[in-house]
Design a protein around this motif. Structure first.
Motif, PDB file in Angstrom:
ATOM      1  N   TYR A  61     -31.277  66.148  63.289  1.00  0.00           N
ATOM      2  CA  TYR A  61     -30.718  64.816  63.088  1.00  0.00           C
ATOM      3  C   TYR A  61     -30.011  64.308  64.341  1.00  0.00           C
ATOM      4  CZ  TYR A  61     -31.681  64.800  58.074  1.00  0.00           C
ATOM      5  OH  TYR A  61     -32.295  64.802  56.863  1.00  0.00           O
ATOM      6  N   ARG A  62     -29.328  65.198  65.041  1.00  0.00           N
ATOM      7  CA  ARG A  62     -28.646  64.776  66.266  1.00  0.00           C
ATOM      8  C   ARG A  62     -29.645  64.355  67.328  1.00  0.00           C
ATOM      9  NH1 ARG A  62     -23.781  69.202  66.644  1.00  0.00           N
ATOM     10  NH2 ARG A  62     -22.446  68.176  65.114  1.00  0.00           N
ATOM     11  N   SER A  63     -30.748  65.100  67.467  1.00  0.00           N
ATOM     12  CA  SER A  63     -31.745  64.717  68.466  1.00  0.00           C
ATOM     13  C   SER A  63     -32.400  63.395  68.073  1.00  0.00           C
ATOM     14  CB  SER A  63     -32.803  65.814  68.631  1.00  0.00           C
ATOM     15  OG  SER A  63     -33.558  65.960  67.454  1.00  0.00           O
ATOM     16  N   GLU A  64     -32.628  63.204  66.774  1.00  0.00           N
ATOM     17  CA  GLU A  64     -33.197  61.941  66.310  1.00  0.00           C
ATOM     18  C   GLU A  64     -32.223  60.792  66.571  1.00  0.00           C
ATOM     19  OE1 GLU A  64     -34.629  60.172  62.038  1.00  0.00           O
ATOM     20  OE2 GLU A  64     -35.021  62.285  62.473  1.00  0.00           O
ATOM     21  N   LYS A  65     -30.937  61.039  66.344  1.00  0.00           N
ATOM     22  CA  LYS A  65     -29.912  60.022  66.607  1.00  0.00           C
ATOM     23  C   LYS A  65     -29.882  59.666  68.089  1.00  0.00           C
ATOM     24  CE  LYS A  65     -25.732  60.958  67.395  1.00  0.00           C
ATOM     25  NZ  LYS A  65     -24.359  61.373  67.539  1.00  0.00           N
ATOM     26  N   ASP A  66     -29.993  60.688  68.940  1.00  0.00           N
ATOM     27  CA  ASP A  66     -29.994  60.451  70.381  1.00  0.00           C
ATOM     28  C   ASP A  66     -31.204  59.620  70.799  1.00  0.00           C
ATOM     29  OD1 ASP A  66     -27.648  61.857  70.633  1.00  0.00           O
ATOM     30  OD2 ASP A  66     -28.640  63.734  71.245  1.00  0.00           O
ATOM     31  N   GLU A  67     -32.367  59.884  70.182  1.00  0.00           N
ATOM     32  CA  GLU A  67     -33.561  59.094  70.491  1.00  0.00           C
ATOM     33  C   GLU A  67     -33.373  57.638  70.087  1.00  0.00           C
ATOM     34  OE1 GLU A  67     -36.890  60.988  68.630  1.00  0.00           O
ATOM     35  OE2 GLU A  67     -36.624  62.835  69.781  1.00  0.00           O
ATOM     36  N   TYR A  68     -32.807  57.407  68.894  1.00  0.00           N
ATOM     37  CA  TYR A  68     -32.561  56.034  68.447  1.00  0.00           C
ATOM     38  C   TYR A  68     -31.555  55.333  69.352  1.00  0.00           C
ATOM     39  CZ  TYR A  68     -35.123  56.627  64.072  1.00  0.00           C
ATOM     40  OH  TYR A  68     -36.087  56.824  63.143  1.00  0.00           O
ATOM     41  N   LYS A  69     -30.534  56.072  69.764  1.00  0.00           N
ATOM     42  CA  LYS A  69     -29.515  55.492  70.641  1.00  0.00           C
ATOM     43  C   LYS A  69     -30.135  55.112  71.977  1.00  0.00           C
ATOM     44  CE  LYS A  69     -24.945  56.469  72.521  1.00  0.00           C
ATOM     45  NZ  LYS A  69     -23.863  57.462  72.596  1.00  0.00           N
ATOM     46  N   LYS A  70     -30.997  55.985  72.513  1.00  0.00           N
ATOM     47  CA  LYS A  70     -31.656  55.705  73.779  1.00  0.00           C
ATOM     48  C   LYS A  70     -32.561  54.471  73.656  1.00  0.00           C
ATOM     49  CE  LYS A  70     -34.685  57.851  77.198  1.00  0.00           C
ATOM     50  NZ  LYS A  70     -35.477  59.049  77.521  1.00  0.00           N
ATOM     51  N   ALA A  71     -33.319  54.399  72.570  1.00  0.00           N
ATOM     52  CA  ALA A  71     -34.184  53.240  72.354  1.00  0.00           C
ATOM     53  C   ALA A  71     -33.364  51.964  72.215  1.00  0.00           C
ATOM     54  CB  ALA A  71     -35.046  53.459  71.110  1.00  0.00           C
TER      55      ALA A  71
END
Length: 84
Positions: free
Chosen positions: A40-50
């Protein structure tokens, strides 16, 4: 009275054994929880980057709009001068 005391002792021991079993099973599942949290943290980081990339593109577009509006104003003034 002794019989009631024995039954209470048996009941408390059974509840204690059940709680211990639940605690042990909960701690064995921690690895699964940590893996899920990492995902979930890696997914959150991807969304934040996008989101940040999209926001930066938006800010660049806003600056371009302001610059183009200024150019339009200048060109309108030049056109008015030539028409006089």
């Amino acid at each position: 009275m002794v019989i009631i005391s024995n039954w209470v002792h048996i009941f408390v021991t059974a509840v204690g054994a059940l709680v211990t079993a639940l605690a042990v099973s909960h701690t064995t599942n921690r690895a699964d929880y940590s893996a899920i949290i990492k995902e979930y943290r890696s997914e959150k980081d991807e969304y934040k980057k996008a989101y940040l990339e999209t926001f930066n593109k938006y800010m660049v577009a806003e600056k371009q709009i302001v610059e183009l509006k200024e150019q339009v104003k200048k060109l309108k003034k030049k056109l008015e001068e030539y028409q006089k």
